[in-house]
Design a protein around this motif. Structure first.
Motif, PDB file in Angstrom:
ATOM      1  N   GLN A 136      12.737 -83.518  56.149  1.00  0.00           N
ATOM      2  CA  GLN A 136      12.692 -83.794  57.266  1.00  0.00           C
ATOM      3  C   GLN A 136      11.682 -82.545  57.222  1.00  0.00           C
ATOM      4  O   GLN A 136      11.383 -82.308  57.858  1.00  0.00           O
ATOM      5  N   GLY A 137      11.263 -82.163  56.352  1.00  0.00           N
ATOM      6  CA  GLY A 137      11.273 -80.641  55.586  1.00  0.00           C
ATOM      7  C   GLY A 137      11.356 -79.466  56.367  1.00  0.00           C
ATOM      8  O   GLY A 137      10.479 -78.597  56.937  1.00  0.00           O
ATOM      9  N   ILE A 138      12.324 -79.144  56.309  1.00  0.00           N
ATOM     10  CA  ILE A 138      13.415 -78.063  56.718  1.00  0.00           C
ATOM     11  C   ILE A 138      13.750 -77.199  56.447  1.00  0.00           C
ATOM     12  O   ILE A 138      15.044 -76.311  56.260  1.00  0.00           O
ATOM     13  N   THR A 139      13.916 -77.805  54.822  1.00  0.00           N
ATOM     14  CA  THR A 139      14.579 -76.743  54.364  1.00  0.00           C
ATOM     15  C   THR A 139      14.410 -75.522  54.279  1.00  0.00           C
ATOM     16  O   THR A 139      15.948 -74.410  54.171  1.00  0.00           O
ATOM     17  N   GLU A 140      13.548 -74.641  54.805  1.00  0.00           N
ATOM     18  CA  GLU A 140      12.962 -73.164  54.896  1.00  0.00           C
ATOM     19  C   GLU A 140      14.121 -72.961  56.027  1.00  0.00           C
ATOM     20  O   GLU A 140      14.743 -72.044  55.945  1.00  0.00           O
ATOM     21  N   ASP A 141      14.228 -73.455  57.922  1.00  0.00           N
ATOM     22  CA  ASP A 141      14.683 -73.283  58.380  1.00  0.00           C
ATOM     23  C   ASP A 141      16.155 -73.085  58.141  1.00  0.00           C
ATOM     24  O   ASP A 141      16.625 -72.025  58.537  1.00  0.00           O
ATOM     25  N   ILE A 142      16.542 -74.399  57.344  1.00  0.00           N
ATOM     26  CA  ILE A 142      18.029 -74.246  56.951  1.00  0.00           C
ATOM     27  C   ILE A 142      18.679 -73.131  56.284  1.00  0.00           C
ATOM     28  O   ILE A 142      19.456 -72.326  57.011  1.00  0.00           O
ATOM     29  N   VAL A 143      17.687 -72.495  55.042  1.00  0.00           N
ATOM     30  CA  VAL A 143      17.690 -71.351  54.272  1.00  0.00           C
ATOM     31  C   VAL A 143      18.330 -70.493  55.329  1.00  0.00           C
ATOM     32  O   VAL A 143      18.658 -69.663  55.329  1.00  0.00           O
ATOM     33  N   ALA A 144      16.917 -70.394  55.853  1.00  0.00           N
ATOM     34  CA  ALA A 144      16.571 -69.423  57.230  1.00  0.00           C
ATOM     35  C   ALA A 144      18.200 -69.336  58.320  1.00  0.00           C
ATOM     36  O   ALA A 144      18.791 -67.677  58.465  1.00  0.00           O
ATOM     37  N   GLY A 145      18.338 -70.025  58.766  1.00  0.00           N
ATOM     38  CA  GLY A 145      19.453 -70.478  59.801  1.00  0.00           C
ATOM     39  C   GLY A 145      20.657 -69.556  58.750  1.00  0.00           C
ATOM     40  O   GLY A 145      21.523 -68.784  59.440  1.00  0.00           O
ATOM     41  N   GLN A 146      21.071 -70.142  57.154  1.00  0.00           N
ATOM     42  CA  GLN A 146      22.377 -69.407  56.797  1.00  0.00           C
ATOM     43  C   GLN A 146      22.305 -67.750  56.503  1.00  0.00           C
ATOM     44  O   GLN A 146      23.300 -67.070  57.046  1.00  0.00           O
ATOM     45  N   LEU A 147      21.484 -67.548  56.484  1.00  0.00           N
ATOM     46  CA  LEU A 147      21.089 -66.627  55.765  1.00  0.00           C
ATOM     47  C   LEU A 147      21.354 -65.578  57.359  1.00  0.00           C
ATOM     48  O   LEU A 147      21.688 -64.050  57.028  1.00  0.00           O
ATOM     49  N   ALA A 148      20.492 -65.809  58.532  1.00  0.00           N
ATOM     50  CA  ALA A 148      20.419 -65.112  59.638  1.00  0.00           C
ATOM     51  C   ALA A 148      21.885 -64.709  59.548  1.00  0.00           C
ATOM     52  O   ALA A 148      22.186 -63.685  60.309  1.00  0.00           O
ATOM     53  N   THR A 149      22.362 -65.548  59.613  1.00  0.00           N
ATOM     54  CA  THR A 149      23.899 -65.770  60.041  1.00  0.00           C
ATOM     55  C   THR A 149      25.025 -64.305  60.038  1.00  0.00           C
ATOM     56  O   THR A 149      25.617 -63.727  60.120  1.00  0.00           O
ATOM     57  N   VAL A 150      24.804 -64.398  58.202  1.00  0.00           N
ATOM     58  CA  VAL A 150      25.362 -63.730  57.656  1.00  0.00           C
ATOM     59  C   VAL A 150      24.581 -61.536  57.687  1.00  0.00           C
ATOM     60  O   VAL A 150      25.393 -60.871  58.260  1.00  0.00           O
ATOM     61  N   ILE A 151      23.613 -62.343  57.922  1.00  0.00           N
ATOM     62  CA  ILE A 151      22.572 -60.864  58.361  1.00  0.00           C
ATOM     63  C   ILE A 151      23.014 -60.690  59.997  1.00  0.00           C
ATOM     64  O   ILE A 151      23.205 -59.140  60.301  1.00  0.00           O
ATOM     65  N   ASP A 152      23.199 -61.004  60.533  1.00  0.00           N
ATOM     66  CA  ASP A 152      23.221 -61.169  61.959  1.00  0.00           C
ATOM     67  C   ASP A 152      24.974 -60.064  62.365  1.00  0.00           C
ATOM     68  O   ASP A 152      25.060 -59.133  63.050  1.00  0.00           O
ATOM     69  N   GLN A 153      25.939 -61.016  61.860  1.00  0.00           N
ATOM     70  CA  GLN A 153      27.308 -60.500  61.653  1.00  0.00           C
ATOM     71  C   GLN A 153      27.943 -58.881  60.452  1.00  0.00           C
ATOM     72  O   GLN A 153      27.919 -58.258  61.599  1.00  0.00           O
ATOM     73  N   SER A 154      26.801 -58.850  60.164  1.00  0.00           N
ATOM     74  CA  SER A 154      27.145 -57.390  58.675  1.00  0.00           C
ATOM     75  C   SER A 154      25.992 -56.484  58.787  1.00  0.00           C
ATOM     76  O   SER A 154      26.533 -55.602  58.534  1.00  0.00           O
ATOM     77  N   GLY A 155      24.428 -57.417  59.136  1.00  0.00           N
ATOM     78  CA  GLY A 155      23.717 -56.115  59.421  1.00  0.00           C
ATOM     79  C   GLY A 155      23.452 -56.305  57.637  1.00  0.00           C
ATOM     80  O   GLY A 155      23.954 -56.497  56.694  1.00  0.00           O
TER      81      GLY A 155
END
Ligand code: PEP
Length: 250
Positions: A136-155
């Motif tokens: 679907q061409g959303i590889t970057e969105d998926i990976v960015a979302g997975q990273l963002a949750t960690v960054i949001d939680q822990s900084g």
């Protein structure tokens, strides 16, 4: 300068006897691996054996998973501090098999990441897209979302010293490997995402590739600018194959 890291994920494999043999085989072939760091993640129950055999060697060991909790009524769980008690340096967090087979969502993965850091373990945070997401061409969105949750939680500073493994789900255990160009593109994207928060952390981050890496494809993958090592499943169960990948990373 990022030191390459090759980590073996042994998953649910082996017996005590085969674990002893595999550890001995890895130790015996280490002389030629001086620049890359090597780590193994055995099943929990074999971690004491890894500690007994690897203590004093250049090989580190770690867990394949951990609890997000520190203690209490959580039957069957293992905490970060218990892993530390047995000398673990690393722990895999958010492996796609945990996410898909055991329903670990990004919020739980972020909690586990925080628990690992809190106890002084180095989390190897696994991210990656499923086949349909790539199509679907959303590889970057998926990976960015997975990273963002960690960054949001822990900084972002919590990622300092951590490791990221990019593992396209469609390449894990399938024999299908991302091409070096496909992998490099996502690795560079991950680094650019981190750089939006902190340039130094982005520059220092070791980003491993995982997904059917084996001696035959390791050299080309590891030659890519943003691929700093490998997270190895199947090929890590054979000392000769694993060492050959470690040498390629060297
Ligand atoms: C893994 O489990 O992280 C993995 C990369 O497995 P394999 O090398 O077997 O694809």
């Amino acid at each position: 300068m990022r030191q390459p890291l090759v980590a073996g994920n042994w998953k649910l494999n082996g017996s005590l006897a085969s674990t002893k043999e595999l550890l001995a085989g890895i130790k015996a072939g280490l002389a030629e691996v001086v620049n890359a760091e090597v780590a193994v993640c055995p099943p929990y129950i074999f971690i004491p054996e890894a500690q007994a055999q690897l203590a004093g060697s250049s090989v580190a060991w770690g867990g394949q998973n951990l609890s997000a909790e520190t203690s209490g009524a959580f039957t069957g769980e293992i905490s970060a501090s218990m892993l530390r008690d047995f000398g673990c340096k690393y722990v895999l967090v958010g492996h796609s098999e945990r996410r898909t087979l055991y329903g670990e969502d990004s919020a739980l993965v972020a909690k586990k990441f925080a628990a690992a850091k809190e106890a002084g373990l180095i989390p190897i945070l696994c991210v990656g897209e499923a086949l349909e997401e790539r199509q679907q061409g959303i590889t970057e969105d998926i990976v960015a979302g997975q990273l963002a949750t960690v960054i949001d939680q822990s900084g972002i500073t919590a990622l300092d010293g951590a490791v990221i493994a990019y593992e396209p789900v469609w390449a894990i255990g399938t024999g299908m490997t991302a091409t070096p160009e496909q992998a490099q593109a996502v690795h560079a994207y991950i680094r650019s995402q981190l750089a939006q928060h902190d340039n130094a952390i982005a520059g220092d981050m070791r980003i491993l590739y995982g997904g059917s890496m084996k001696p035959e494809n390791a050299v080309e993958l590891l030659a890519q600018d943003d691929i700093d090592g490998g997270l190895i499943g199947g090929a890590a169960l054979n000392a000769e194959n694993f060492l050959s990948i470690c040498k390629a990373a060297n």
